[in-house]
Write an enzyme that holds these catalytic residues in place. Structure first.
Site, PDB file in Angstrom:
ATOM      1  N   ASP A 135       0.961  -1.263  -0.083  1.00  0.00           N
ATOM      2  CA  ASP A 135       0.033   0.002   0.085  1.00  0.00           C
ATOM      3  C   ASP A 135       0.818   1.202   0.054  1.00  0.00           C
ATOM      4  O   ASP A 135       1.931   1.361  -0.564  1.00  0.00           O
ATOM      5  CB  ASP A 135      -0.918  -0.051   1.151  1.00  0.00           C
ATOM      6  CG  ASP A 135      -2.316   0.618   0.948  1.00  0.00           C
ATOM      7  OD1 ASP A 135      -2.191   2.040   0.833  1.00  0.00           O
ATOM      8  OD2 ASP A 135      -3.159  -0.055   0.933  1.00  0.00           O
ATOM      9  N   HIS A 161      -3.878   5.814   3.727  1.00  0.00           N
ATOM     10  CA  HIS A 161      -4.827   4.491   3.266  1.00  0.00           C
ATOM     11  C   HIS A 161      -3.988   3.335   3.827  1.00  0.00           C
ATOM     12  O   HIS A 161      -4.844   2.459   4.439  1.00  0.00           O
ATOM     13  CB  HIS A 161      -4.737   4.480   1.660  1.00  0.00           C
ATOM     14  CG  HIS A 161      -5.568   3.591   1.112  1.00  0.00           C
ATOM     15  ND1 HIS A 161      -4.975   2.212   0.986  1.00  0.00           N
ATOM     16  CD2 HIS A 161      -6.830   3.460   0.839  1.00  0.00           C
ATOM     17  CE1 HIS A 161      -6.182   1.422   0.421  1.00  0.00           C
ATOM     18  NE2 HIS A 161      -7.025   2.106   0.423  1.00  0.00           N
ATOM     19  N   ALA A 186      -8.118  -8.069  -8.387  1.00  0.00           N
ATOM     20  CA  ALA A 186      -9.153  -8.907  -7.545  1.00  0.00           C
ATOM     21  C   ALA A 186      -9.549  -9.937  -8.692  1.00  0.00           C
ATOM     22  O   ALA A 186     -10.037 -11.148  -8.330  1.00  0.00           O
ATOM     23  CB  ALA A 186      -9.905  -8.074  -7.340  1.00  0.00           C
ATOM     24  N   TYR A 241      -8.044 -11.685 -11.085  1.00  0.00           N
ATOM     25  CA  TYR A 241      -7.363 -12.873 -11.407  1.00  0.00           C
ATOM     26  C   TYR A 241      -7.732 -14.044 -10.738  1.00  0.00           C
ATOM     27  O   TYR A 241      -8.346 -14.098  -9.361  1.00  0.00           O
ATOM     28  CB  TYR A 241      -5.685 -12.533 -11.072  1.00  0.00           C
ATOM     29  CG  TYR A 241      -5.210 -11.503 -11.846  1.00  0.00           C
ATOM     30  CD1 TYR A 241      -5.379 -11.300 -12.997  1.00  0.00           C
ATOM     31  CD2 TYR A 241      -4.478 -10.498 -11.190  1.00  0.00           C
ATOM     32  CE1 TYR A 241      -4.949 -10.156 -14.032  1.00  0.00           C
ATOM     33  CE2 TYR A 241      -3.757  -9.058 -11.979  1.00  0.00           C
ATOM     34  CZ  TYR A 241      -4.073  -9.384 -13.194  1.00  0.00           C
ATOM     35  OH  TYR A 241      -3.655  -8.162 -13.792  1.00  0.00           O
ATOM     36  N   SER A 280     -11.545  -1.516   0.008  1.00  0.00           N
ATOM     37  CA  SER A 280     -10.434  -1.753   0.671  1.00  0.00           C
ATOM     38  C   SER A 280     -10.575  -2.050   2.240  1.00  0.00           C
ATOM     39  O   SER A 280      -9.693  -2.951   2.786  1.00  0.00           O
ATOM     40  CB  SER A 280      -9.632  -0.445   0.777  1.00  0.00           C
ATOM     41  OG  SER A 280      -9.028  -0.128  -0.481  1.00  0.00           O
TER      42      SER A 280
END
Length: 521
Positions: free
Chosen positions: A274, A307, A409, A411, A461
């Site tokens: 991140d 974040h 996401a 995959y 998230s």
């Protein structure tokens, strides 16, 4: 044809006879009768013969028999020529018939057989999107453009691109490649997961797409691609809140209100890839065991850790709020930074380096709370990580129901997570699609914020962090679980929401961590 001609001649003759008879039977002078009527001839004064016009001397008599016969002969001659006129000229060629568009006929509706099935809307295929982003503000749901992008943020770098060399080549080969093409080498890294050297190169002035395409034909090159951008998947923080336990509804929702002290994530390494983690925050003191930055010499002005700090506090906070797995060992891999446009962004090159470092440090879980486009290099790195037993959890995206599941996401080797609220309702701005696997609390979630405060945040998230923490508890309790075992356990334990079975909104359902932890093998 002869019979028709004879009939026409007969008609003409009858007309001729009728004409002659009508002319010859007319009354000749006044006082004669015609049928039942008496002919009255008006009396005009007589003109002397010497005064009359000379043309009257040549006027034919009242007998019209001659002209009538001439008329009839003319009619007969024309009729005799008609069959000849109807024959086509032997030199005449028939033109090709013009295409006639068939008349529109609406399709007939199929006969009704009770309740009509719900029509499944087919979406057009999405073009690979080089940039991935995390929206800082809530956005309304809207249709996606052809290239996956978040808001108005760029999807890839306009100043650099990435070249991946074939496995086994050395750094000296990378330098030679850049020199051969007269390229400025910004940075290069050896990705151990792939055993490949990756180069970040500056776009030369005037370079065209075909020039980069030619590089892919070089025997040293595995692929050349844009340097994709990625952004964090969280809303803007709300006004700071006091750390009251009643604000953390998510723990009760997941069944983690009361757990044995031994189930706390101890001994498990979880990498948060991140923006970095603010280790000085009271909630995260002592949580980070190792850290890595893709840009260690970066100026402090570009370091925005909000974040990453929020995500880390959901997973492992120890003071002021309670993390899901308080004893987990967090690895902080910093790939995001503030760019010249004021956006917190990461690119393909730096993310690949962070994932490679995390697996090398022994991380068994990767938290990927960001979203973007399909990226072959990043997909290959994540597949290689999965082969080594590392499970990746990623945010589905915050662009609304009209948007498909974002990458990474989407995959196959990654768990795609969407967000729900306190009442298990779907997050209004969550992406939707067949790739969704799990839902988890992600609306109004208490997080660490600022230097030492707390706030409420929403987004996929936040939901991703809850799933990552729950997996850390599973690995703590059953260390031998592999990637397939964990995905199966979480899917079977999930609380089914929406349509029965797996669906594009909730996947297999909302995470039930307690049920997954204590499921009978």
């Amino acid at each position: 044809m002869k019979r028709a001609f004879s009939r026409k001649v007969a008609i003409a003759l009858s007309l001729l006879v009728a004409t002659v008879s009508s002319v010859t039977t007319l009354p000749a002078k006044a006082g004669d009768t015609y049928g039942n009527q008496r002919i009255v001839v008006p009396q005009y004064p007589k003109v002397p013969a010497s005064d009359r016009p000379t043309y009257r001397e040549n006027r034919p008599s009242g007998n019209m028999l001659g002209p009538a016969i001439g008329l009839g002969i003319t009619v007969i001659q024309q009729m005799s020529r008609q069959p000849r006129y109807q024959q086509p000229d032997p030199r005449y060629q028939q033109p090709n018939p013009r295409y006639q568009r068939p008349a529109y006929r609406p399709a007939q509706p199929a006969p009704s057989k009770g309740k009509r099935p719900v029509r499944q809307v087919r979406r057009p295929a999405q073009r690979p999107n080089p940039y991935v982003s995390l929206p800082e503000t809530l956005r309304t749901a809207r249709a996606k453009p052809r290239i996956y992008a978040i808001g108005d943020k760029p999807f890839a770098s306009e100043t650099s691109f990435v070249v991946v060399l074939k496995p086994g080549l050395s750094l000296s080969v990378a330098h030679a490649f850049a020199k051969d093409y007269h390229l400025d080498l910004i940075e290069m890294s050896h990705i151990k997961l792939l055993d490949q050297v990756t180069l970040k190169l500056a776009y030369p002035e005037g370079i065209a797409g075909r020039d980069i395409l030619e590089m892919t034909t070089d025997r040293r090159v595995a692929r050349a691609q844009p340097n994709y951008f990625y952004y964090p998947m969280a809303s803007a923080q709300s006004v700071a809140q006091e750390p009251f336990s009643e604000l953390q509804y998510a723990l009760e929702t997941l069944g983690l209100g009361e757990l044995d002290e031994g189930i706390n994530g101890e001994g498990v390494r979880l990498a948060v890839i991140d923006s970095g983690i603010r280790e000085t925050h009271p909630a995260l003191s002592g949580v980070v065991t190792k850290k890595f930055s893709a840009f260690p010499s970066e100026l402090s002005e570009t370091v925005i850790m909000d974040h990453g700090t929020s995500v880390a506090s959901i997973i492992a906070a120890r003071a002021g709020m309670r993390g899901v797995a308080q004893k987990v060992s967090l690895l902080s891999a910093r790939a995001f930074r503030l760019n010249e446009d004021g956006e917190v962004v990461a690119d393909s090159f730096d993310l690949a380096r962070c994932i490679d470092w995390s697996v090398e440090q022994g991380a068994t879980i990767l938290n990927l709370s960001f979203a973007g486009s399909r990226d072959q290099m990043l997909e290959a790195v994540l597949d290689a990580a999965a082969d080594k037993g590392t499970i990746a959890v990623a945010a589905a995206g915050n662009e609304g129901g009209d948007s498909p599941v974002a990458f990474p996401a989407a995959y196959e080797s990654v768990i795609a997570v969407t967000a729900t609220d306190e009442n298990d309702a779907l997050y209004l701005f969550a992406n939707q699609g067949e790739g969704i696997e799990l839902a988890a609390p992600g609306v109004d979630i208490l997080v660490a914020a600022g230097l030492e405060g707390f706030a409420l945040q929403s987004g996929t998230s936040m939901a991703t962090a809850h799933v990552s923490g729950a997996i850390a508890l599973l690995k703590n309790k059953e260390p031998d679980l592999d990637v397939a075992d964990i995905k199966k356990r979480l899917a079977e334990a999930a609380l089914d929401l929406g349509v029965k079975g797996r669906d594009p909104q909730f996947g297999f359902g909302r995470l039930d961590a307690h049920k997954a932890l204590f499921a009978e093998n």
